[in-house]
Design a protein around this motif. Structure first.
Motif, PDB file in Angstrom:
ATOM      1  N   GLU A   1      -0.613   9.403   5.397  1.00 10.66           N
ATOM      2  CA  GLU A   1      -1.489   8.554   6.216  1.00 10.66           C
ATOM      3  C   GLU A   1      -1.059   7.085   6.145  1.00 10.66           C
ATOM      4  O   GLU A   1      -1.095   6.374   7.155  1.00 10.66           O
ATOM      5  CB  GLU A   1      -2.942   8.702   5.763  1.00 10.66           C
ATOM      6  N   GLU A   2      -0.668   6.633   4.962  1.00 14.43           N
ATOM      7  CA  GLU A   2      -0.196   5.251   4.824  1.00 14.43           C
ATOM      8  C   GLU A   2       1.080   5.033   5.638  1.00 14.43           C
ATOM      9  O   GLU A   2       1.248   3.996   6.295  1.00 14.43           O
ATOM     10  CB  GLU A   2       0.065   4.915   3.349  1.00 14.43           C
TER      11      GLU A   2
ATOM     12  N   TYR B   1      -5.342  17.476  -6.575  1.00 12.83           N
ATOM     13  CA  TYR B   1      -5.267  16.022  -6.517  1.00 12.83           C
ATOM     14  C   TYR B   1      -3.910  15.568  -5.997  1.00 12.83           C
ATOM     15  O   TYR B   1      -3.815  14.626  -5.214  1.00 12.83           O
ATOM     16  CB  TYR B   1      -5.535  15.445  -7.907  1.00 12.83           C
TER      17      TYR B   1
ATOM     18  N   ARG C   1       0.829  -1.214   0.000  1.00 11.87           N
ATOM     19  CA  ARG C   1       0.000   0.000   0.000  1.00 11.87           C
ATOM     20  C   ARG C   1       0.863   1.264   0.000  1.00 11.87           C
ATOM     21  O   ARG C   1       0.575   2.227  -0.712  1.00 11.87           O
ATOM     22  CB  ARG C   1      -0.924  -0.005   1.210  1.00 11.87           C
ATOM     23  N   THR C   2       1.930   1.264   0.798  1.00 15.31           N
ATOM     24  CA  THR C   2       2.805   2.436   0.862  1.00 15.31           C
ATOM     25  C   THR C   2       3.480   2.698  -0.482  1.00 15.31           C
ATOM     26  O   THR C   2       3.550   3.846  -0.947  1.00 15.31           O
ATOM     27  CB  THR C   2       3.875   2.243   1.951  1.00 15.31           C
TER      28      THR C   2
ATOM     29  N   ALA D   1       0.916   4.122  -2.879  1.00 16.77           N
ATOM     30  CA  ALA D   1       0.596   5.518  -2.582  1.00 16.77           C
ATOM     31  C   ALA D   1       1.685   6.452  -3.105  1.00 16.77           C
ATOM     32  O   ALA D   1       1.393   7.524  -3.663  1.00 16.77           O
ATOM     33  CB  ALA D   1       0.408   5.706  -1.080  1.00 16.77           C
TER      34      ALA D   1
ATOM     35  N   TYR E   1      -3.809  16.034  -2.336  1.00 15.32           N
ATOM     36  CA  TYR E   1      -4.642  15.000  -1.710  1.00 15.32           C
ATOM     37  C   TYR E   1      -3.879  13.681  -1.632  1.00 15.32           C
ATOM     38  O   TYR E   1      -3.896  12.998  -0.589  1.00 15.32           O
ATOM     39  CB  TYR E   1      -5.935  14.815  -2.508  1.00 15.32           C
ATOM     40  N   LEU E   2      -3.194  13.300  -2.715  1.00 13.06           N
ATOM     41  CA  LEU E   2      -2.445  12.054  -2.716  1.00 13.06           C
ATOM     42  C   LEU E   2      -1.250  12.106  -1.767  1.00 13.06           C
ATOM     43  O   LEU E   2      -0.854  11.084  -1.202  1.00 13.06           O
ATOM     44  CB  LEU E   2      -1.974  11.718  -4.133  1.00 13.06           C
ATOM     45  N   TYR E   3      -0.684  13.302  -1.576  1.00 11.77           N
ATOM     46  CA  TYR E   3       0.394  13.451  -0.597  1.00 11.77           C
ATOM     47  C   TYR E   3      -0.130  13.135   0.802  1.00 11.77           C
ATOM     48  O   TYR E   3       0.522  12.410   1.573  1.00 11.77           O
ATOM     49  CB  TYR E   3       0.972  14.861  -0.634  1.00 11.77           C
ATOM     50  N   GLU E   4      -1.293  13.666   1.131  1.00 15.61           N
ATOM     51  CA  GLU E   4      -1.880  13.386   2.439  1.00 15.61           C
ATOM     52  C   GLU E   4      -2.178  11.894   2.591  1.00 15.61           C
ATOM     53  O   GLU E   4      -1.995  11.319   3.670  1.00 15.61           O
ATOM     54  CB  GLU E   4      -3.160  14.210   2.641  1.00 15.61           C
ATOM     55  N   ASP E   5      -2.627  11.264   1.516  1.00 18.51           N
ATOM     56  CA  ASP E   5      -2.895   9.829   1.543  1.00 18.51           C
ATOM     57  C   ASP E   5      -1.601   9.046   1.781  1.00 18.51           C
ATOM     58  O   ASP E   5      -1.579   8.067   2.554  1.00 18.51           O
ATOM     59  CB  ASP E   5      -3.540   9.405   0.220  1.00 18.51           C
TER      60      ASP E   5
END
Length: 396
Positions: free
Chosen positions: A311-312, A301, A277-278, A281, A304-308
């Motif tokens: 979080e991972e 976007y 997953r990491t 991401a 947003y993906l940086y925050e995701d």
């Protein structure tokens, strides 16, 4: 420390621009007549992994309208060689003249020379392919060029202190590999270069022998598969034993006995979902950033993906050792060995493992019984005496 401090949005944005710059440089070098790209494993994968996507969206010339056919014209797509130049230094002995890392990298340069020249009787090339296939269960075609390689080649690598690439270049010159251009992705905007190697590397740049691509922070360097998705396995026993049956080496030397590969696919036996997953991401984030920087689109976007991604990383850290801890790399390797599963996707299980260890840079050290090492040495000697040719390139 918070992951946002360790890997800032600007750090990742620098990676995206580094990948774009790498694409531009490789495109120009291919047009100048360089025919093969050599990747010494692991460090460059986050950058080279973006080349195909960049080419699909931003190529200067689009020969084919069909996206699949167009992708085949990605710079150096048909002639790319991946070799595990990694030099684990656990056997370092200051009393030996040439450093252990220098000896290991000299061996890999000899393997590369044999591939470029088509020397299919080379003991070094045979040994590399035997270790990759028979020891670590990875087919000899993995990492090989699709088409016949060229003696005019590009060597792309990540650089922190500069020691590794200077050692490699010393061996390149000794082995007569002089038609090389270095593309060096340099950490900390080249401020981390050791004073001992800075003058040499800057001299290459000034003379046109090298192109430097400065990166703000290569946060993936030596951080293992948790961030790069790539693995390197070595056999210390065969590194030490190799010189006893490979011609041209003294018994006090060591050689390379390694395999490197990418693994970003989940396997229940490995229990590597967090790692998968990491990596996913980070890949999606870099892809979005490349698009954002090139076309000034998808700005929100990418954030947003940086925050995701953060979080991972945080979830991974809470679940156990975390993504950059060598103990996590060791845990997954042990899971593979214990369940008799392959670490590599579509590989074969590694058998007869007696012990496994991991270096600070996430190199997996695999130990076998003495009987197993003796068996492999005998099998390799038999292979050499058979006159069988080594594998060369995929469409040979």
């Amino acid at each position: 420390m918070d992951w946002r401090d360790r890997i800032t949005f600007l750090n990742v944005r620098s990676f995206a621009w580094g990948a774009i710059r790498l694409y531009e440089v490789l495109e120009k070098l291919e047009a100048r007549g360089f025919g093969t790209l050599v990747i010494p494993s692991r460090g460059t994968f986050p950058f080279t992994g973006q080349l195909f996507g960049i080419h699909q969206r931003w190529a200067e010339k689009r020969v084919f309208d069909n996206s699949v056919m167009h992708g085949l014209s990605t710079p150096f797509h048909a002639s790319k060689i991946t070799l595990p130049f990694t030099a684990d230094t656990q056997l370092e002995d200051p009393s030996v003249g040439v450093s252990i890392s220098g000896q290991i990298r000299d061996y890999w340069v000899r393997v590369l020379k044999a591939i470029l020249a088509g020397d299919l009787s080379s003991p070094e090339l045979h040994f590399y392919q035997y270790v990759q296939d028979q020891i670590f269960g990875i087919g000899v075609g993995v990492g090989a060029s699709i088409r016949r390689p060229s003696s005019h080649f590009v060597f792309v690598d990540t650089v922190v202190s500069g020691r590794a690439v200077v050692e490699i270049d010393r061996s390149m010159r000794e082995q007569g590999l002089v038609n090389v251009h270095y593309v060096l992705i340099v950490d900390n905007d080249a401020k981390s270069l050791s004073a001992e190697y800075r003058h040499t590397i800057k001299g290459w740049e000034a003379s046109g022998k090298a192109t430097l691509i400065p990166i703000e922070n290569i946060f993936t360097e030596d951080r293992g598969p948790g961030l790069t998705g790539s693995w390197c396995l070595i056999s210390p026993q065969l590194m030490s034993a190799g010189p006893t049956f490979l011609p041209g080496f003294s018994s006090s030397q060591v050689v390379g006995a390694a395999a490197g590969f990418i693994r970003v696919q989940y396997g229940s036996e490995l229990d590597n979902m967090n790692m998968t997953r990491t990596n996913g991401a980070l890949h999606f984030l870099l892809t979005a950033l490349v698009s954002s920087e090139l076309f000034q689109s998808q700005k929100g976007y990418a954030e947003y993906l940086y925050e995701d991604f953060i979080e991972e990383l945080e979830a991974y850290s809470r679940s156990g050792f975390g993504p950059v801890d060598p103990r996590e790399t060791l845990r997954i390797a042990k899971n593979a060995f214990g369940s008799k599963s392959s670490i590599a996707v579509m590989g074969r299980p590694i058998t007869a493992v007696e012990d496994v260890d991991v270096s600070a840079s996430h190199v997996i050290r695999v130990s076998f019984s003495e009987a197993e090492i003796t068996r492999h040495v005998a099998a390799f000697k038999k292979l050499l005496s058979s006159g069988k040719q080594a594998f060369w390139y995929v469409h040979h």
